[in-house]
Motif scaffolding. Structure first.
Motif, mmCIF file in Angstrom:
data_model
loop_
_atom_site.group_PDB
_atom_site.id
_atom_site.type_symbol
_atom_site.label_atom_id
_atom_site.label_comp_id
_atom_site.label_asym_id
_atom_site.label_seq_id
_atom_site.Cartn_x
_atom_site.Cartn_y
_atom_site.Cartn_z
ATOM 1 N N ALA A 35 0.828 -1.209 0.000
ATOM 2 C CA ALA A 35 0.000 0.000 0.000
ATOM 3 C C ALA A 35 0.861 1.258 0.000
ATOM 4 O O ALA A 35 0.537 2.256 -0.667
ATOM 5 N N ALA A 36 1.972 1.214 0.740
ATOM 6 C CA ALA A 36 2.871 2.369 0.773
ATOM 7 C C ALA A 36 3.445 2.645 -0.614
ATOM 8 O O ALA A 36 3.523 3.802 -1.047
ATOM 9 N N ALA A 37 3.809 1.584 -1.316
ATOM 10 C CA ALA A 37 4.360 1.760 -2.665
ATOM 11 C C ALA A 37 3.282 2.226 -3.641
ATOM 12 O O ALA A 37 3.522 3.105 -4.484
ATOM 13 N N GLU A 38 2.087 1.652 -3.530
ATOM 14 C CA GLU A 38 1.015 1.975 -4.458
ATOM 15 C C GLU A 38 0.595 3.440 -4.360
ATOM 16 O O GLU A 38 0.360 4.100 -5.383
ATOM 17 N N TYR A 39 0.531 3.974 -3.146
ATOM 18 C CA TYR A 39 0.026 5.338 -2.957
ATOM 19 C C TYR A 39 1.122 6.339 -2.603
ATOM 20 O O TYR A 39 0.825 7.476 -2.257
ATOM 21 N N ARG A 40 2.390 5.895 -2.693
ATOM 22 C CA ARG A 40 3.537 6.782 -2.479
ATOM 23 C C ARG A 40 3.455 7.471 -1.112
ATOM 24 O O ARG A 40 3.555 8.682 -0.988
ATOM 25 N N VAL A 41 3.292 6.642 -0.105
ATOM 26 C CA VAL A 41 3.328 7.079 1.292
ATOM 27 C C VAL A 41 4.516 6.388 1.951
ATOM 28 O O VAL A 41 4.687 5.174 1.772
ATOM 29 N N PRO A 42 5.366 7.088 2.691
ATOM 30 C CA PRO A 42 6.459 6.399 3.377
ATOM 31 C C PRO A 42 5.921 5.254 4.246
ATOM 32 O O PRO A 42 4.953 5.432 4.992
ATOM 33 N N GLN A 43 6.525 4.085 4.114
ATOM 34 C CA GLN A 43 6.025 2.926 4.841
ATOM 35 C C GLN A 43 6.053 3.156 6.346
ATOM 36 O O GLN A 43 5.155 2.719 7.076
ATOM 37 N N SER A 44 7.058 3.869 6.821
ATOM 38 C CA SER A 44 7.142 4.125 8.266
ATOM 39 C C SER A 44 5.982 4.993 8.734
ATOM 40 O O SER A 44 5.470 4.820 9.847
ATOM 41 N N VAL A 49 1.108 5.401 11.796
ATOM 42 C CA VAL A 49 -0.284 5.823 11.970
ATOM 43 C C VAL A 49 -1.137 4.640 12.399
ATOM 44 O O VAL A 49 -1.953 4.732 13.327
ATOM 45 N N SER A 50 -0.966 3.499 11.740
ATOM 46 C CA SER A 50 -1.758 2.313 12.079
ATOM 47 C C SER A 50 -1.463 1.840 13.497
ATOM 48 O O SER A 50 -2.376 1.456 14.236
ATOM 49 N N TYR A 51 -0.190 1.876 13.890
ATOM 50 C CA TYR A 51 0.153 1.456 15.253
ATOM 51 C C TYR A 51 -0.553 2.341 16.273
ATOM 52 O O TYR A 51 -1.086 1.853 17.271
ATOM 53 N N ASP A 160 10.545 11.169 2.411
ATOM 54 C CA ASP A 160 10.988 11.649 3.726
ATOM 55 C C ASP A 160 9.792 11.711 4.686
ATOM 56 O O ASP A 160 8.885 12.522 4.491
ATOM 57 N N PRO A 161 9.767 10.880 5.731
ATOM 58 C CA PRO A 161 8.633 10.893 6.667
ATOM 59 C C PRO A 161 8.413 12.258 7.306
ATOM 60 O O PRO A 161 7.267 12.614 7.636
ATOM 61 N N ALA A 162 9.489 13.037 7.490
ATOM 62 C CA ALA A 162 9.383 14.311 8.194
ATOM 63 C C ALA A 162 8.407 15.262 7.509
ATOM 64 O O ALA A 162 7.791 16.113 8.165
ATOM 65 N N GLY A 163 8.230 15.131 6.194
ATOM 66 C CA GLY A 163 7.348 16.019 5.470
ATOM 67 C C GLY A 163 5.877 15.654 5.566
ATOM 68 O O GLY A 163 5.028 16.341 4.989
ATOM 69 N N TRP A 164 5.547 14.583 6.282
ATOM 70 C CA TRP A 164 4.178 14.089 6.352
ATOM 71 C C TRP A 164 3.509 14.404 7.687
ATOM 72 O O TRP A 164 2.397 13.934 7.964
ATOM 73 N N TRP A 165 4.121 15.212 8.531
ATOM 74 C CA TRP A 165 3.570 15.483 9.863
ATOM 75 C C TRP A 165 2.172 16.099 9.776
ATOM 76 O O TRP A 165 1.254 15.705 10.494
ATOM 77 N N GLY A 166 1.983 17.051 8.884
ATOM 78 C CA GLY A 166 0.687 17.708 8.770
ATOM 79 C C GLY A 166 -0.399 16.755 8.323
ATOM 80 O O GLY A 166 -1.536 16.796 8.819
ATOM 81 N N LEU A 207 8.234 -2.309 12.734
ATOM 82 C CA LEU A 207 8.616 -0.998 12.210
ATOM 83 C C LEU A 207 9.996 -0.694 12.749
ATOM 84 O O LEU A 207 10.175 -0.552 13.968
ATOM 85 N N GLY A 208 10.981 -0.637 11.873
ATOM 86 C CA GLY A 208 12.336 -0.357 12.308
ATOM 87 C C GLY A 208 12.476 1.055 12.856
ATOM 88 O O GLY A 208 11.802 1.981 12.392
ATOM 89 N N ALA A 209 13.332 1.218 13.843
ATOM 90 C CA ALA A 209 13.533 2.522 14.470
ATOM 91 C C ALA A 209 14.243 3.477 13.516
ATOM 92 O O ALA A 209 15.181 3.099 12.809
ATOM 93 N N SER A 210 13.770 4.727 13.493
ATOM 94 C CA SER A 210 14.398 5.807 12.713
ATOM 95 C C SER A 210 14.601 6.995 13.644
ATOM 96 O O SER A 210 13.846 7.976 13.601
ATOM 97 N N PRO A 211 15.612 6.927 14.520
ATOM 98 C CA PRO A 211 15.748 7.927 15.591
ATOM 99 C C PRO A 211 15.967 9.351 15.097
ATOM 100 O O PRO A 211 15.722 10.303 15.835
ATOM 101 N N GLY A 212 16.401 9.515 13.839
ATOM 102 C CA GLY A 212 16.682 10.865 13.352
ATOM 103 C C GLY A 212 15.503 11.587 12.745
ATOM 104 O O GLY A 212 15.617 12.762 12.370
ATOM 105 N N VAL A 213 14.351 10.942 12.650
ATOM 106 C CA VAL A 213 13.197 11.555 11.992
ATOM 107 C C VAL A 213 12.544 12.577 12.911
ATOM 108 O O VAL A 213 12.158 12.270 14.040
#
Length: 637
Positions: A35-44, A49-51, A160-166, A207-213
């Motif tokens: 789904a992340a690939a299909e709709y171009r949403v970062p998998q993380s 969000v689901s978690y 980049d997950p950081a751009g999806w906060w909004g 979900l692998g940790a991404s401490p820098g996000v």
């Protein structure tokens, strides 16, 4: 094979997974990736969000309190209401989805936040019914909504997950910007820390940790958030900066001649140390509990936390004493926190957002009042003892066996773990919540089996066999009734984080001392339900055949002022016999809180004695023994 048995198969398997089993248990993980690939949403972002919405659980197609379905918690209020049972029980009303007043509505008159499943189905071009029952389609729907939201915000669909906060904040559906921001911050906390668990259908998701996000600062600013600290200061509440809180006060006023309620004015911790935080669930709708706490003749507590979004409300200042635990000794030393929900319906009510808001609040309060973060000080209402024998049958059972204490303490930053070797004389109860599916009855009707579900509790038997009778609680069942497997019956139950002295071991079984008797539970080394603990225990002094056990620690008679009525000792109907041992976290002096008929301008009084008591884990609940009756020994001695 039944459907429920099929779901348990991956959980119970102990050997290597075959290819078909591997395909089954990783199916949801692949659905997120696809789904992340299909709709171009970062998998993380999608996983985070689901978690936060469901901890990746599907809840067997059952809706949440706000009508949310599946791993992405897509809301369909019409379907939730149409499918709700109508047998006249109190729990039916509890399943009615709720929405905030003033929330934006659809053409059909329902708030947008309650119709996300319908909108996702239109984006996918599939029937809405599929998104309610098909986890993979539910994930696709969530990804499609996130992608559309990102585009509406004019943001690029980059990796980049950081751009999806909004977009994440908008996805929460909250009409309150502070609550929306808290949701987004929680999601990004999960992304930074990572997560891994087995879901309610046996799916292994990680979900692998991404401490820098870190979230994009411009999006945070665009939401025009008022700082939590400013909001809390404005409301006059005692909450951490990371948690936005409101103030709906409980009254302290005269409700009958000479009787004042619904809490007691004090000056804690100057006049009495705060030692406990009590975790309750409301067993009622949040709206009705708010009405209750504003009634001077009713009970009171310090905070209420809403299920659907973790919104927090303070009612009583922490310096004052709430009427919440059923034990005045504990009330005088505790802070009570109510969580909206019903213990028999955990999937509907015990949300991740509520867990996280509660954990933030408890961390703040524990630091402020120097309260240890352990299960001897962070108590469930079901761990509070009856103050005298006659009160035991009426003491409460919440938050029940489905409250995930292990997860909760991880959120508190005090994860429960082994602190000694497997052969220690002391153990900490620590089953794996997801795979510990202790069977219960009575969730929907008396005697009817509850749906299989992860549990924080472990059942106790009189012998090392599941065919043996359950351990009996003579205080809870004074007329000689047997303990049951009922979800509300705590008579033969121990819970995650509690500590007990080992009485014996036989193969995969461990016996502990419990309510004056030997109690057995399954504890295989390959999948332990209890682990070794270091700590202190008490045992009767030499020459004493038994010692009395109390539900409160009273001062000696000479400590009472002339105008405060003496509270005589009242032992509980149990025996602590010679040779038995019970875990203790230390001593406390006898104290009595006198709430006698004071008006709202006068502080209530605390009587402090010199008698020393030890708090012990005696059964499912705490108890107290006099220090003069027992010796203290270390585990391993």
């Amino acid at each position: 094979m039944t459907a429920s048995a099929a779901l348990l198969l991956p959980l119970l398997s102990t050997g290597p997974l075959g290819s078909s089993q591997t395909a089954f248990v990783t199916r949801l993980q692949r659905a997120f990736a696809d789904a992340a690939a299909e709709y171009r949403v970062p998998q993380s972002v999608l996983l985070g969000v689901s978690y936060m919405q469901s901890r990746w659980d599907a809840h067997v197609g059952a809706p949440s309190v706000s009508g949310g379905y599946g791993p992405m918690h897509l809301t369909d209020t019409r379907a939730a209401l149409a499918g709700a049972p109508h047998d006249g029980t109190a729990h039916d009303a509890a399943r009615r989805p709720t929405a905030a007043a003033g929330a934006p509505t659809t053409k059909g008159g329902l708030p947008d936040q309650l119709t996300t499943l319908e909108r996702a189905a239109r984006l996918l071009g599939v029937p809405a019914s599929r998104l309610r029952t098909d986890a993979a389609e539910n994930v696709r729907g969530g990804a499609a909504l996130l992608a559309k939201t990102q585009r509406q915000l004019g943001r690029p669909q980059d990796a980049d997950p950081a751009g999806w906060w909004g977009a994440v904040a908008r996805f929460s559906g909250s009409d309150d910007s502070l609550t929306a921001a808290t949701f987004a911050n929680n999601v990004f906390e999960v992304i930074r820390e990572g997560a891994r668990r087995t879901t309610d259908t046996g799916q292994q998701v990680s979900l692998g940790a991404s401490p820098g996000v870190r979230p994009d600062a411009e999006q945070v600013k665009a939401l025009r958030l008022e700082a939590n600290a400013r909001n809390n200061a404005k409301n006059g509440v005692e909450c951490p900066e990371t948690l936005a809180c409101d103030w709906i006060p409980a009254p302290h006023e005269e409700f009958a001649e000479g009787r004042f309620g619904n809490h007691d004015v004090a000056n804690r911790p100057l006049d009495q140390k705060i030692q406990y935080i009590i975790i309750h669930d409301t067993e009622a709708l949040g709206e009705s509990m708010i009405k209750t706490v504003q009634d001077p003749a009713e009970a009171s507590w310090h905070y209420t936390i809403r299920s659907r979004d973790g919104h927090t409300i303070q009612h009583v200042k922490t310096k004052d004493v709430g009427w919440h635990s059923g034990n005045q000794f504990v009330n005088a030393k505790s802070i009570g926190i109510e969580h909206e929900g019903f213990l028999a319906q955990p999937d509907t009510w015990y949300t991740e957002q509520m867990y996280r808001s509660s954990a933030r609040l408890v961390r703040y309060l524990a630091k402020k009042y120097d309260i240890p973060l352990d299960r001897q000080h962070i108590l469930g209402h079901d761990n509070v003892p009856g103050p005298v024998a006659s009160t035991i049958p009426d003491m409460h059972q919440d938050p029940g066996p489905y409250w995930d204490w292990r997860h909760y303490f991880a959120l508190l930053g005090a994860p429960l773990r082994a602190t000694a070797g497997a052969n220690s004389d002391l153990v900490t109860v620590l089953p794996d919540f997801g795979t510990n599916r202790t069977p219960y009855t009575g969730c929907t009707a008396d005697g009817k089996p509850c749906a299989p579900h992860g549990s924080a509790a472990v059942r106790l038997y009189t012998e090392p066999s599941e065919d043996a009778p359950l351990v009996q609680d003579s205080g809870r069942h004074p007329d000689g009734e047997d303990s049951t497997t009922g979800v509300y019956d705590i008579g033969s139950r121990i819970s995650t984080g509690q500590q007990y002295a080992v009485a014996e071991r036989r193969g995969d079984w461990t016996a502990i001392w419990y309510l004056g008797q030997k109690a057995w539970f399954r504890n295989p080394s390959s999948r332990p339900t209890a682990v070794g603990a270091a700590g202190l225990m008490v045992t009767p002094k030499p020459g004493l055949s038994d010692v009395p056990v109390y539900g409160r620690a009273n001062p000696e008679e000479s400590a009472y002022p002339a105008d405060v009525p003496f509270q005589p000792d009242s032992p509980l109907p149990y025996e602590l016999l010679a040779g038995q041992r019970y875990a203790t976290q230390g001593s406390t002096t006898g104290a009595y809180f006198d709430p006698s008929n004071f008006d709202s301008t006068s502080p209530d009084r605390f009587v402090k004695g010199g008698n020393l008591y030890y708090q012990i884990q005696f059964g499912h609940r705490l108890a107290f023994v006099r220090a003069t009756d027992v010796d203290v020994v270390h585990a391993g001695q």
